[in-house]
Structure formats: structure tokens, C-alpha cells
Motif scaffolding. Structure first.
Motif, PDB file in Angstrom:
ATOM      1  N   PRO A  57       0.836  -1.203   0.000  1.00 31.22           N
ATOM      2  CA  PRO A  57       0.000   0.000   0.000  1.00 31.22           C
ATOM      3  C   PRO A  57       0.872   1.254   0.000  1.00 31.22           C
ATOM      4  O   PRO A  57       1.958   1.284   0.578  1.00 31.22           O
ATOM      5  CB  PRO A  57      -0.792  -0.117   1.300  1.00 31.22           C
ATOM      6  N   THR A  58       0.397   2.262  -0.681  1.00 32.83           N
ATOM      7  CA  THR A  58       1.130   3.531  -0.687  1.00 32.83           C
ATOM      8  C   THR A  58       0.962   4.184   0.678  1.00 32.83           C
ATOM      9  O   THR A  58      -0.081   4.064   1.304  1.00 32.83           O
ATOM     10  CB  THR A  58       0.593   4.464  -1.787  1.00 32.83           C
ATOM     11  N   GLU A  59       2.026   4.853   1.087  1.00 38.07           N
ATOM     12  CA  GLU A  59       2.000   5.440   2.419  1.00 38.07           C
ATOM     13  C   GLU A  59       1.210   6.733   2.392  1.00 38.07           C
ATOM     14  O   GLU A  59       1.556   7.690   1.715  1.00 38.07           O
ATOM     15  CB  GLU A  59       3.431   5.703   2.904  1.00 38.07           C
ATOM     16  N   ARG A  60       0.143   6.752   3.130  1.00 35.71           N
ATOM     17  CA  ARG A  60      -0.679   7.951   3.265  1.00 35.71           C
ATOM     18  C   ARG A  60      -0.789   8.238   4.748  1.00 35.71           C
ATOM     19  O   ARG A  60      -1.464   7.509   5.471  1.00 35.71           O
ATOM     20  CB  ARG A  60      -2.070   7.748   2.688  1.00 35.71           C
ATOM     21  N   VAL A  61      -0.113   9.247   5.162  1.00 30.96           N
ATOM     22  CA  VAL A  61      -0.092   9.600   6.572  1.00 30.96           C
ATOM     23  C   VAL A  61      -0.665  10.994   6.717  1.00 30.96           C
ATOM     24  O   VAL A  61      -0.255  11.925   6.030  1.00 30.96           O
ATOM     25  CB  VAL A  61       1.336   9.547   7.155  1.00 30.96           C
ATOM     26  N   LEU A  62      -1.593  11.145   7.595  1.00 32.83           N
ATOM     27  CA  LEU A  62      -2.185  12.445   7.880  1.00 32.83           C
ATOM     28  C   LEU A  62      -1.607  12.901   9.212  1.00 32.83           C
ATOM     29  O   LEU A  62      -1.790  12.246  10.235  1.00 32.83           O
ATOM     30  CB  LEU A  62      -3.710  12.316   7.967  1.00 32.83           C
ATOM     31  N   ARG A  63      -0.883  14.007   9.175  1.00 37.43           N
ATOM     32  CA  ARG A  63      -0.259  14.496  10.400  1.00 37.43           C
ATOM     33  C   ARG A  63      -1.009  15.732  10.875  1.00 37.43           C
ATOM     34  O   ARG A  63      -1.252  16.649  10.107  1.00 37.43           O
ATOM     35  CB  ARG A  63       1.199  14.838  10.163  1.00 37.43           C
TER      36      ARG A  63
END
Length: 90
Positions: free
Chosen positions: A70-76
Motif C-alpha cells: 500500500p502507498t503510504e498515506r499519513v495524515l499528520r
């Protein structure tokens, strides 16, 4: 059996003079529910229990290639300092 129990209650009350048969009707009215439950439970256990094979019955399909990472999708989320109040810091 419950119809016979009700009949025992009625006969126990209506037939006079009271005697030994009154006790027979009373015993029938008291113990017939127990007998009915025992007969109902005995009828439920007449099935033959069979063992179940513990091995898997369904085989999973073999994957040809691994699933893509999975592509890294991080919500900071970061907190910022609140704006200065009016009259403070001026």
C-alpha cells in the motif's frame, strides 16, 4: 399431557366426597408436567452424533503474485499556538 393435567385438576376439585382418588388426581396434576418435559427431552436426543473431520474442507486458491504494497498515506495533525488575545502582548 397438559390436557390430562387440567382434567386432573378439574376432577380433583369437582368429584366429591373426597377420597383416595382425589390424591391420585392431585399427584397426576403435580407430576404430569415433569413427565412431559422428560419425554420431550428424550425425543430431542435420538439423533446420532457424528464426528467432524478436523482438516480443512475448503482449500484457499494459491496467489500468483503478492499483493502490491500500500502507498503510504499519513495524515499528520499538529497543534499550533493560539493567537494572542487582544490586549496581551502589545
Amino acid at each position: 399431557m397438559m390436557g390430562v393435567r387440567v382434567l386432573c385438576f378439574v376432577l380433583m376439585v369437582l368429584i366429591t366426597p373426597y377420597g383416595w382418588y382425589t390424591w391420585v388426581f392431585a399427584l397426576g396434576a403435580v407430576f404430569l408436567p415433569y413427565v412431559a418435559v422428560v419425554f420431550a427431552n428424550v425425543g430431542a436426543t435420538d439423533r446420532v452424533a457424528r464426528s467432524v473431520n478436523p482438516e480443512r474442507q475448503i482449500t484457499a486458491p494459491v496467489a500468483a503474485e503478492p499483493a502490491p504494497a500500500p502507498t503510504e498515506r499519513v495524515l499528520r495533525i499538529q497543534e499550533s499556538a493560539p493567537p494572542p488575545r487582544r490586549g496581551e502582548g502589545e
